[in-house]
Enzyme design. Sequence first.
Site, PDB file in Angstrom:
ATOM      1  CB  VAL A 187      -0.954  -0.006   1.218  1.00 30.92           C
ATOM      2  CG1 VAL A 187      -1.718   1.316   1.296  1.00 30.92           C
ATOM      3  CG2 VAL A 187      -1.925  -1.159   1.115  1.00 30.92           C
ATOM      4  CG  ASP A 222      10.218  -0.204   5.544  1.00 26.19           C
ATOM      5  OD1 ASP A 222      10.831  -0.890   6.384  1.00 26.19           O
ATOM      6  OD2 ASP A 222       9.166  -0.579   5.007  1.00 26.19           O
ATOM      7  CD  GLU A 251      -1.469  -8.704  -3.672  1.00 25.27           C
ATOM      8  OE1 GLU A 251      -0.389  -9.211  -4.040  1.00 25.27           O
ATOM      9  OE2 GLU A 251      -2.110  -9.112  -2.694  1.00 25.27           O
ATOM     10  CG  ASN A 308     -11.544  -5.979   0.529  1.00 24.22           C
ATOM     11  OD1 ASN A 308     -11.759  -5.537  -0.596  1.00 24.22           O
ATOM     12  ND2 ASN A 308     -10.407  -5.773   1.154  1.00 24.22           N
ATOM     13  CG  PHE A 333     -15.012  -9.785  -7.887  1.00 22.29           C
ATOM     14  CD1 PHE A 333     -13.945 -10.264  -7.145  1.00 22.29           C
ATOM     15  CD2 PHE A 333     -14.941  -8.496  -8.386  1.00 22.29           C
ATOM     16  CE1 PHE A 333     -12.836  -9.473  -6.901  1.00 22.29           C
ATOM     17  CE2 PHE A 333     -13.836  -7.695  -8.160  1.00 22.29           C
ATOM     18  CZ  PHE A 333     -12.783  -8.188  -7.418  1.00 22.29           C
ATOM     19  CB  ALA A 356     -16.496 -20.864 -11.490  1.00 18.96           C
ATOM     20  CB  CYS A 412      -7.339  -7.793   0.521  1.00 13.93           C
ATOM     21  SG  CYS A 412      -6.130  -6.492   0.239  1.00 13.93           S
ATOM     22  CE  LYS A 444      -4.991  -7.630   5.859  1.00 13.61           C
ATOM     23  NZ  LYS A 444      -5.725  -6.419   6.306  1.00 13.61           N
TER      24      LYS A 444
END
Length: 432
Positions: free
Chosen positions: A11, A30, A152, A208, A249, A252, A260, A263
């Site tokens: 992200v 970071d 992604e 999500n 979405f 199949a 994502c 989680k």
Amino acid sequence: MKICMIGTGYVGLVSGTCFADIGHTVYCVDKNKNIIKNLNMGTSPIYEPGLNELIKKNYKSKRLIFTSNISEALNNSDIIFICVGTPNKKNSSSVDLSYVFKVAKEIKKFSRTKKIIVTKSTVTVGTGDLIEKILKNKKKFIVISNPEFLREGEAVRDFRYPDRIVIGSNIKNSFKIMKNLYLPLINKGAKFFTTNRRGAELIKYASNAFLATKITFINEIANLCEKTSINIEDISLGMGSDVRIGSRFLRAGPAYGGSCFPKDTKGLLSMGDKVRINLSVVRSVIKSNEKRKKIFLKNIHNIIGKNIKNKRIVFLGVTFKPNTDDMRDSVSLTMLPYLHKQGAKLSYYEPTGEKKEFLKLKNCKFYNQINLACENADLIILHTEWDEFKTLDFKKIVKNKRFILYDLRNLYNFEEMKKKNIKYYSVGRPFH
């Protein structure tokens, strides 16, 4: 504007690079000095199409700065984005927010002037309130929720052309600042949606979970299609043509995976449990998705027999989806170890390279060429829909004339394979 992105994971790095590309000055922070060193050399720690080129371009223009000095980055920026990981706790559905809170404490410690703090990490409802408590002695901070919706493999495009930009804040004048930040994207048609902070936090999880539900639903219908001699693709097209449902979405295939959906569905369920709300639909989705990981193993036995010892089984792709190197919750992580235990001789070809997850499997070999991987296959499992798998001439690359193709992504069709005299199986379509 001057922006600080704390965390250079998926992200933070994608968002920070793209913010720089639309004209802002961005500090990407970071604590991992090796990551920062590599980024300053133009090497990204993640695989994402188009990202490396943007990193090099904006680093060269000096709009993109990589550093481990959080104090310098904070105090040179006006808006601070928290972009650290929020994984599920070990052996639990609840979300680990410790990295978020650690960043909040560092912001409090090092920041000397008024800042806007934006949580871009996926956080549970009420996290913004807890961040405010950490910063309570510094009333100059404004805490905002701005969830990300990056896919992604499509992240750069998703940032540049978002469906919507969601901003959650309890302070109304902060919306104008955030709108100015995103103005180049809004001018291209992105919807700017505002709500309170808790509303924005929940929108991410709810979105999500709904998409995961669509995937799980069509996968269950695919199971029904296989038993009733119906083509799942007809069902998907017929349903998807209804504008209330939509076609996206509804393909199949394997269980959903990645960073994502697994989680966030668990995180949403945990939130419901905490306030004694039974999110029964989400609970069923998680359960069904876990079961789906094992359905393909049963099908493999149906295809090549109960005893698969010494059978040469090849996987084409092992990541959970194409255009990413992400292995998290990929169905291959269930399939390969199981087949290995059954005595199969495994090999795989994966465009993003060899995977550490399979190094301990003795009879599992990585090949960097498709033809070498498939050469002596008894069974080829088309696991990930990389573009290079869509037009393969299997008759040319497989020496074993009796090989079988099991297409988990429905990239090919039965009639085409029949003409080529290839024994072919797919998902949600009649097993001929």
